[in-house]
Design a protein around this motif. Structure first.
Motif, PDB file in Angstrom:
ATOM      1  N   SER B 416      32.686  51.187  88.557  1.00 46.77           N
ATOM      2  CA  SER B 416      31.259  51.458  88.344  1.00 46.77           C
ATOM      3  C   SER B 416      30.451  50.206  88.656  1.00 46.77           C
ATOM      4  N   SER B 417      29.198  50.413  89.002  1.00 44.55           N
ATOM      5  CA  SER B 417      28.356  49.245  89.288  1.00 44.55           C
ATOM      6  C   SER B 417      28.117  48.442  88.012  1.00 44.55           C
ATOM      7  N   ASP B 418      28.239  49.091  86.836  1.00 46.37           N
ATOM      8  CA  ASP B 418      28.081  48.347  85.581  1.00 46.37           C
ATOM      9  C   ASP B 418      29.206  47.330  85.407  1.00 46.37           C
ATOM     10  N   ARG B 419      30.395  47.761  85.763  1.00 46.84           N
ATOM     11  CA  ARG B 419      31.544  46.863  85.654  1.00 46.84           C
ATOM     12  C   ARG B 419      31.367  45.669  86.600  1.00 46.84           C
ATOM     13  N   GLY B 425      27.960  38.862  86.189  1.00 46.48           N
ATOM     14  CA  GLY B 425      26.903  38.232  85.409  1.00 46.48           C
ATOM     15  C   GLY B 425      25.558  38.328  86.102  1.00 46.48           C
ATOM     16  N   MET B 426      25.397  39.366  86.912  1.00 44.19           N
ATOM     17  CA  MET B 426      24.069  39.658  87.461  1.00 44.19           C
ATOM     18  C   MET B 426      23.989  41.160  87.719  1.00 44.19           C
ATOM     19  N   THR B 427      22.775  41.667  87.742  1.00 45.64           N
ATOM     20  CA  THR B 427      22.618  43.105  87.917  1.00 45.64           C
ATOM     21  C   THR B 427      22.821  43.472  89.382  1.00 45.64           C
ATOM     22  N   VAL B 428      23.805  44.333  89.605  1.00 44.63           N
ATOM     23  CA  VAL B 428      24.029  44.867  90.945  1.00 44.63           C
ATOM     24  C   VAL B 428      23.898  46.383  90.815  1.00 44.63           C
ATOM     25  N   THR B 429      22.896  46.977  91.441  1.00 39.17           N
ATOM     26  CA  THR B 429      22.738  48.424  91.346  1.00 39.17           C
ATOM     27  C   THR B 429      23.819  49.094  92.177  1.00 39.17           C
ATOM     28  N   ALA B 430      24.055  50.364  91.890  1.00 37.74           N
ATOM     29  CA  ALA B 430      25.053  51.108  92.663  1.00 37.74           C
ATOM     30  C   ALA B 430      24.640  51.139  94.138  1.00 37.74           C
ATOM     31  N   ASP B 431      23.344  51.226  94.382  1.00 37.86           N
ATOM     32  CA  ASP B 431      22.861  51.235  95.770  1.00 37.86           C
ATOM     33  C   ASP B 431      23.217  49.938  96.485  1.00 37.86           C
ATOM     34  N   ARG B 432      22.942  48.849  95.792  1.00 43.05           N
ATOM     35  CA  ARG B 432      23.193  47.533  96.399  1.00 43.05           C
ATOM     36  C   ARG B 432      24.688  47.331  96.658  1.00 43.05           C
ATOM     37  N   ARG B 446      29.695  58.193  96.044  1.00 48.01           N
ATOM     38  CA  ARG B 446      28.835  57.844  94.914  1.00 48.01           C
ATOM     39  C   ARG B 446      28.747  58.996  93.937  1.00 48.01           C
ATOM     40  N   ASP B 447      28.800  58.671  92.641  1.00 52.86           N
ATOM     41  CA  ASP B 447      28.475  59.665  91.624  1.00 52.86           C
ATOM     42  C   ASP B 447      27.755  58.893  90.529  1.00 52.86           C
ATOM     43  N   GLY B 448      26.453  58.817  90.649  1.00 51.91           N
ATOM     44  CA  GLY B 448      25.682  57.981  89.734  1.00 51.91           C
ATOM     45  C   GLY B 448      26.084  56.533  89.932  1.00 51.91           C
ATOM     46  N   ASN B 449      26.508  55.856  88.837  1.00 52.02           N
ATOM     47  CA  ASN B 449      26.924  54.460  88.945  1.00 52.02           C
ATOM     48  C   ASN B 449      28.387  54.320  89.326  1.00 52.02           C
ATOM     49  N   ALA B 450      29.097  55.448  89.392  1.00 50.42           N
ATOM     50  CA  ALA B 450      30.519  55.387  89.725  1.00 50.42           C
ATOM     51  C   ALA B 450      30.691  55.400  91.235  1.00 50.42           C
ATOM     52  N   LEU B 451      31.495  54.439  91.712  1.00 58.00           N
ATOM     53  CA  LEU B 451      31.751  54.354  93.144  1.00 58.00           C
ATOM     54  C   LEU B 451      33.220  54.664  93.381  1.00 58.00           C
ATOM     55  N   SER B 452      33.503  55.393  94.465  1.00 58.83           N
ATOM     56  CA  SER B 452      34.906  55.485  94.873  1.00 58.83           C
ATOM     57  C   SER B 452      34.966  54.956  96.297  1.00 58.83           C
ATOM     58  N   VAL B 453      35.794  53.911  96.444  1.00 61.17           N
ATOM     59  CA  VAL B 453      35.703  53.041  97.608  1.00 61.17           C
ATOM     60  C   VAL B 453      37.012  53.053  98.391  1.00 61.17           C
ATOM     61  N   THR B 454      36.902  53.184  99.709  1.00 62.57           N
ATOM     62  CA  THR B 454      38.084  53.066 100.570  1.00 62.57           C
ATOM     63  C   THR B 454      37.843  51.938 101.559  1.00 62.57           C
ATOM     64  N   PRO B 455      38.675  50.889 101.505  1.00 57.08           N
ATOM     65  CA  PRO B 455      38.465  49.764 102.420  1.00 57.08           C
ATOM     66  C   PRO B 455      38.886  50.136 103.837  1.00 57.08           C
ATOM     67  N   PRO B 456      38.393  49.421 104.846  1.00 56.38           N
ATOM     68  CA  PRO B 456      38.872  49.660 106.205  1.00 56.38           C
ATOM     69  C   PRO B 456      40.368  49.354 106.274  1.00 56.38           C
ATOM     70  N   SER B 457      41.071  50.045 107.160  1.00 56.13           N
ATOM     71  CA  SER B 457      42.532  49.940 107.135  1.00 56.13           C
ATOM     72  C   SER B 457      43.030  48.518 107.357  1.00 56.13           C
ATOM     73  N   ILE B 466      39.113  45.040  90.840  1.00 55.02           N
ATOM     74  CA  ILE B 466      38.631  43.651  90.811  1.00 55.02           C
ATOM     75  C   ILE B 466      38.400  43.130  92.235  1.00 55.02           C
ATOM     76  N   ASP B 467      39.170  43.672  93.197  1.00 60.46           N
ATOM     77  CA  ASP B 467      38.967  43.280  94.600  1.00 60.46           C
ATOM     78  C   ASP B 467      37.571  43.691  95.065  1.00 60.46           C
ATOM     79  N   ILE B 468      37.114  44.822  94.555  1.00 57.62           N
ATOM     80  CA  ILE B 468      35.776  45.305  94.939  1.00 57.62           C
ATOM     81  C   ILE B 468      34.705  44.382  94.348  1.00 57.62           C
ATOM     82  N   VAL B 469      34.942  43.930  93.101  1.00 57.53           N
ATOM     83  CA  VAL B 469      34.001  43.000  92.473  1.00 57.53           C
ATOM     84  C   VAL B 469      33.859  41.755  93.341  1.00 57.53           C
TER      85      VAL B 469
END
Ligand SMILES: [Zn+2]
Lengths: 344, 799
Positions: B416-419, B425-432, B446-457, B466-469
């Motif tokens: 989630s973007s909250d995580r 330690g800074m606000t990152v919106t789901a959009d950003r 996207r589902d609200g603040n929840a992101l489901s992410v697939t990296p390029p191969s 944590i890699d996404i963070v």
């Protein structure tokens, strides 16, 4: 007695003080006027007791003033007469600054020990505790629990000395990070520690490498610790060590035991970030590696990464000392040439 | 790795982005730029000339006289030593008056009686790589007579990168361009890998591929090409290769190298005829090497292989060390007319260990020893195939061979973007967050603040939330996060463990000793003459030392300190006082953790060889040890005579506290001083702090400040000259005389009247009773008891 009488008495006393030619005569004058019992001036105090109201206040003021004047005059005349007696106003006693100043036989601190102390003091002020860990480690604490399984490419940078014979299976720690693990395994969060100590890597000695060197590890784990906290901490430390005007920057990096991983640079002391020969044109000098403790590492240490987060860092006091004290070769720190030690 | 600015610009628009900016952005996001260098600069004055006449010079076996022209004017003569000239060749010509990139200014020169007009240049003389084997030959397709060379080789900038060990994707221009695109917010134009038409006989009828162990090789793809032309790769390919330091060696190998440097997938090219047998289908197998199997590599070196190594065999014979180096006999040469091109993914652990054990590192192995994405296998192959068609006009054979396959794609990473905000330690919106991730070619649901992410191969380093963070943090820029300090929710605990380093240092420095730090590693062969507390313990050996001089762990501090004495004495010091605090390393019983005693060593050397002077220094070192014990130990500290390796047999004491030996103090014996090549006399001490000295030190118990007058009595006794004061004081203490406030020696004397072998002590005894004034009679009784104790412990006789 009236105020006028008292003034006349005081003037007479001052004349006699000025007229005393030696300390004995001066003592006689003192006794005549100021003896505790029966001195010509001191006995006026008894008369005051018999007066009352404004008269008493008036004479009292006159008395204090006359007594003060006489006491000062006596002291001054005494100093003058003593100096005369010592002959030529103490002219034979003087601080001879033509002598070389003697050396106090004091020892000196080692530059690395001094740097470690300063780092400890900086972190102590931030609430950290300095702890020591074993220098001989096992693979589990030095690598595996820190997210570096066998064959991990990051082990390349940790070329390791392994012990042989009866101590086979042990190694000389390649960093102070194993103490992160030992501390967390032995307690419960929050943690705020630094770990100064010797480490060893199988690097051939050169002006920037020594097979044995020092590290100071740091670990802060608590609820809600952020990258911003890491940044604030490292910037504070860099400024404490290198001065408030010195630029600091954090850039992305990679360590298996932290994520995100960051490296901290300070601006080159010579060119201040522009790039010069002493910084190989980069403008910045790397001083430490750091990052948020990897969730896998927290889990290995029995800390729940969903409840706690934290940061860790490792800095090289040898390198910091070399930078701060303009040493060209870190190997000089281990020679213990007294000409260098005596600079500290 | 080196990357070319111009090459990157073919994938991401870089207009208006200065090289300094590129370097800064890459460095801050993790791909550190070590160096930025210009490539092909200063070539404006060098022009394209043509050799119109060529003859050997008289009286020289290696010089040629070339007639060169650059336009309608008459040709001029240039003397040249290169062997690769021919009539008609187009060459770079630096005419008189030209300044080369190196700063060399050319003029007319007489060489062997002939006037030479400037020079014809080899690539290295033009700053175009390091090749000096011949003059740079230009093709008429690329260069026109009289053109400045800068038109043929436009200026470029080359970045030297330090790629992080988890970022295999950045060992390619494509990967670096992906980073740069995200940093500057411009789209990435990936290399064209679209398929091209196939022609000819199906490859499957000529070659079959098999993988023996798919754990070591997950996918192997082979393409075939026949009817290769002799032409070199086009100039733009060679130029990019040259810019990043890769020599051009012929179209096929150049294109394979190009694809590796662009896509990050190493390819290997085999001469198809050389690996084929007598007709029939060639069997290509990825297998473990046989023990003792031999292979002569491209570098001409024959190597012995074993079963831990992976090879590519053709018809049973190993013809490449997988991912490391091909064999000489299957290599592509100028005569090669058909090729088999391998694109494969090998287990990085296997390539890594093979490359290590053979001591052989190649461009290919340096990529394969990291976790490369298997998805690069088809992509790299497709890119090569397309370039073959586009640049040399050769189509791939139909039916390429494939063994193994691609792994199933991993499920998307959920966060989630909250995580993300909470950890950064800074606000990152789901959009950003989504915007940043998409700029790195991640696909984001996207589902609200929840992101489901697939990296390029290609991004094998990203698999956890944590890699996404980290991705979001580094591209957003750590400089945009505000600096904070973690709140201190709990006061820090007091720690009383560990050696009292600071207090010891302060006391020792106050006593005139200089603090030292020496290495923990010592010579593994030489036994130190003065080992200190370790005595005759064997040192622990390093199994893989750098040298025997650093081949063992030190057992104590004294060898290092005496080494420092040697250095300082050699540099002219006459009095040397040093101390060090640090670990010794002592063997434990097999398998157990070795012991690491905390040791404190002291040395005091004076160049004077004077027994009385050194006795005085010895007393001072004793006093220092006493002071450390008194301040930092919970127990009383005393000394008793003892012996210790390397010390003077009768000038050596053991430090005893709490019933245990805690240290040794003495004068170094003559033999050891000589062995250490030291002049003068050395006083040395080593203390073991752990279990004895603590940072808290002695428990402080204040004494009652008695108001009654003390009774001071002296006790004069005769004792044997070698009586130990420590033993005497201990005996007095054991009496537990409550009234005894203090006891000390106020006078010590010798003289004939005392008798042979005896000395006198005058002990001052201070008695105090807080409740009453002691009488002389009471004092005499107490003194009598003390005298008795002295007699029993040291043989003292009252005088
Ligand atoms: Zn600089």
């Amino acid at each position: 007695m009236t105020g006028d009488d008292l003034q006349a008495l005081a003037s007479r006393a001052l004349e006699e003080i000025a007229g005393a030619v030696d300390l004995d005569q001066l003592e006689l004058v003192r006794r005549r006027y100021m003896a505790r019992h029966g001195g010509l001036i001191t006995s006026v105090a008894a008369e005051l007791g018999g007066l009352s109201g404004p008269a008493r206040a008036l004479l009292g003021r006159e008395f204090n003033s006359a007594k003060g004047t006489v006491v000062d005059a006596l002291a001054e005349r005494q100093v003058t007469l003593e100096e005369e007696r010592a002959g030529g106003g103490l002219a034979d006693e003087w601080l001879d600054l033509s002598h070389p100043v003697h050396h106090l036989e004091r020892g000196h601190q080692h530059p690395v020990a001094r740097t470690i102390r300063e780092i400890e003091d900086i972190f102590t002020r931030l609430g950290y505790t300095s702890v020591a860990g074993p220098e001989i480690e096992d693979d589990l604490h030095n690598f595996e629990l820190l997210n570096m399984p066998p064959e991990h490419p990051a082990r390349d940078a940790h070329d390791t000395f392994y012990l042989s014979g009866a101590a086979v299976g042990w190694l000389y720690r390649t960093h102070t990070s194993p103490m992160q693990m030992r501390t967390m395994l032995a307690g419960a969060p929050p943690f705020r520690i630094i770990v100064p100590g010797k480490v060893a890597r199988r690097d051939n000695p050169d002006p920037t490498h020594n097979p044995v060197f020092h590290q100071v590890e740091g670990l802060c784990v608590d609820q809600g610790v952020t990258v911003g906290d890491l940044k604030g901490t490292l910037e504070h430390v860099a400024r404490e060590l290198f001065g408030a005007e010195r630029g600091v920057r954090l850039r992305s990096s990679y360590f298996p035991y932290t994520e995100p991983s960051l490296e901290a640079d300070v601006a080159c002391g010579i060119c201040n970030g522009i790039g010069c020969r002493s910084c190989h044109g980069k403008g910045w000098i790397e001083i430490l590696g750091s990052g948020m403790v990897h969730p896998a590492v927290l889990r290995n240490a029995g800390v729940d990464p969903d409840r706690y987060s934290g940061f860790a860092f490792g800095m090289g006091p040898d390198r910091i000392a070399a930078l701060r004290y303009s040493l060209r070769d870190v190997r000089d720190l281990y020679e213990n040439d007294m000409r260098l030690l005596e600079c500290f | 790795m080196r990357v070319s600015h111009e090459w990157l610009a073919s994938m991401v628009e870089l207009s208006g982005v200065a090289p300094k900016e590129v370097a800064h952005r890459l460095t801050m996001t993790g791909t550190e730029v070590e160096k930025v260098a210009d490539f092909a600069t200063g070539l404006e004055q060098v022009i394209v000339g043509q050799v119109v006449g060529l003859q050997r010079m008289m009286h020289s076996d290696h010089l040629f006289l070339a007639e060169v022209k650059a336009g309608p004017d008459d040709p001029m003569e240039v003397v040249c030593g290169a062997p690769n000239l021919f009539v008609g060749a187009l060459v770079p010509w630096a005419r008189p008056g030209t300044t080369l990139p190196s700063g060399l200014e050319l003029g007319r020169r007489r060489i062997r009686g002939v006037e030479s007009h400037g020079m014809l240049c080899a690539p290295d003389e033009l700053g175009l790589g390091s090749d000096h084997t011949g003059i740079l030959l230009l093709s008429p397709d690329d260069a026109a007579l009289g053109q400045p060379l800068s038109a043929v080789f436009p200026q470029d900038v080359v970045y030297e990168l330090e790629v992080l060990s988890n970022r295999a994707d950045c060992l390619s221009h494509w990967g670096v361009a992906r980073e740069l695109a995200a940093c500057i917010g411009r789209p990435l134009q990936s290399p064209d890998t679209s398929p091209v038409p196939r022609e000819g006989q199906p490859l499957g009828g000529l070659v079959q591929v098999e993988i023996q162990d798919t754990r070591l090789c997950s996918i192997y793809l082979a393409e075939g090409f026949v009817g290769l032309p002799k032409d070199p790769a086009p100039l733009w390919i060679r130029r990019r290769l040259l810019a990043v330091g890769q020599r051009s060696v012929g179209a096929v190998v150049d294109l394979a190298n190009y694809v590796m440097l662009e896509m990050g997938q190493p390819l290997h090219t085999f001469d198809l005829e050389q690996i084929s047998g007598q007709g029939g289908v060639t069997s290509v197998v990825v297998r473990q090497a046989l023990d003792g199997e031999r292979l002569q590599g491209l570098d001409g070196v024959e190597r012995r292989l074993d079963t831990g190594m992976l090879v590519i065999s053709a018809n049973g014979k190993a013809t490449a060390i997988a991912g490391v180096m091909g064999a000489m006999d299957s290599a592509v040469t100028a005569n090669t007319s058909s090729i088999l091109v391998e694109s494969a993914n090998f287990a990085w652990t296997s390539i890594r260990s093979t490359s290590r054990r053979l001591g052989l590192r190649s461009e290919a192995s340096s990529r394969f020893e990291r976790p490369l994405s298997p998805h690069l296998v088809p992509a790299g192959s497709a890119r090569f195939t397309r370039l073959m068609k586009e640049t040399v006009g050769v189509s791939p054979l139909p039916a390429p061979c494939v063994a193994g396959g691609l792994p199933r794609s991993a499920p998307p990473i959920r966060i989630s973007s909250d995580r993300i905000s909470g950890l950064l330690g800074m606000t990152v919106t789901a959009d950003r967050a989504a915007e940043i991730l998409e700029s790195l070619e991640f696909s984001v649901g996207r589902d609200g603040n929840a992101l489901s992410v697939t990296p390029p191969s290609a991004r094998t380093d990203v698999s956890l939330p944590i890699d996404i963070v980290e991705e979001v943090g580094r591209i957003a820029g750590y400089d945009t996060i505000s600096s904070t300090l973690p709140p201190l929710r709990q006061p820090p605990p007091r720690v009383e463990s560990g050696p009292p380093l600071r207090l010891v240092a302060d006391i020792a420095i106050g006593a005139g000793f200089n603090e030292c730090v020496t290495l923990s590693l010592v010579d593994s062969v030489m036994r130190p003459p003065v080992p200190g507390m370790a005595g005759l313990l064997e040192s622990l050996q390093i199994g893989n030392p750098l040298s025997t001089a650093l081949g063992a762990l030190r057992t104590g501090t004294l060898p290092g300190l005496l080494g420092a004495c040697q250095l300082n004495q050699a540099r002219g010091r006459e009095r040397i006082r040093l101390f060090e605090q640090g670990r010794g390393f002592w063997p434990a019983t097999a398998g157990d953790r070795p012991l690491e005693p905390d040791l404190i060593g002291f040395v005091d050397l004076s160049v004077e060889d004077d027994a009385e002077e050194s006795a005085g220094r010895l007393q001072k070192v004793l006093a220092l040890c006493q002071a450390l014990g008194d301040r930092l130990s919970l127990q009383d500290t005393t000394f008793r005579a003892g012996e210790c390796q390397g010390f003077h047999p009768t000038r050596c004491a053991l430090v005893v506290s709490g019933g245990l030996v805690r240290g040794v103090v003495g004068e170094v014996d003559r033999r050891s001083t000589a062995a250490l090549q030291l002049r003068g006399r050395v006083v040395a001490a080593e203390l073991r702090a752990d279990g004895w000295l603590t940072p808290g030190g002695r428990l402080i118990a204040t004494v009652e400040l008695a108001r009654t007058p003390p009774l001071v009595l002296d006790l004069a006794v005769k004792v044997p000259v070698r009586a130990e004061l420590g033993a005497a004081l201990q005996a007095i203490r054991a009496l537990e005389v409550a009234e005894l406030e203090e006891v000390r020696v106020v006078d010590e004397y010798r003289g004939a009247q005392l008798g042979e072998g005896l000395k006198g002590w005058t002990l001052r005894l201070v008695f105090h009773d807080p409740n009453r004034t002691l009488t002389n009679r009471q004092g005499d009784l107490l003194r009598g008891r003390i005298a008795e104790a002295l007699r029993d412990s040291t043989g003292a006789v009252i005088r």
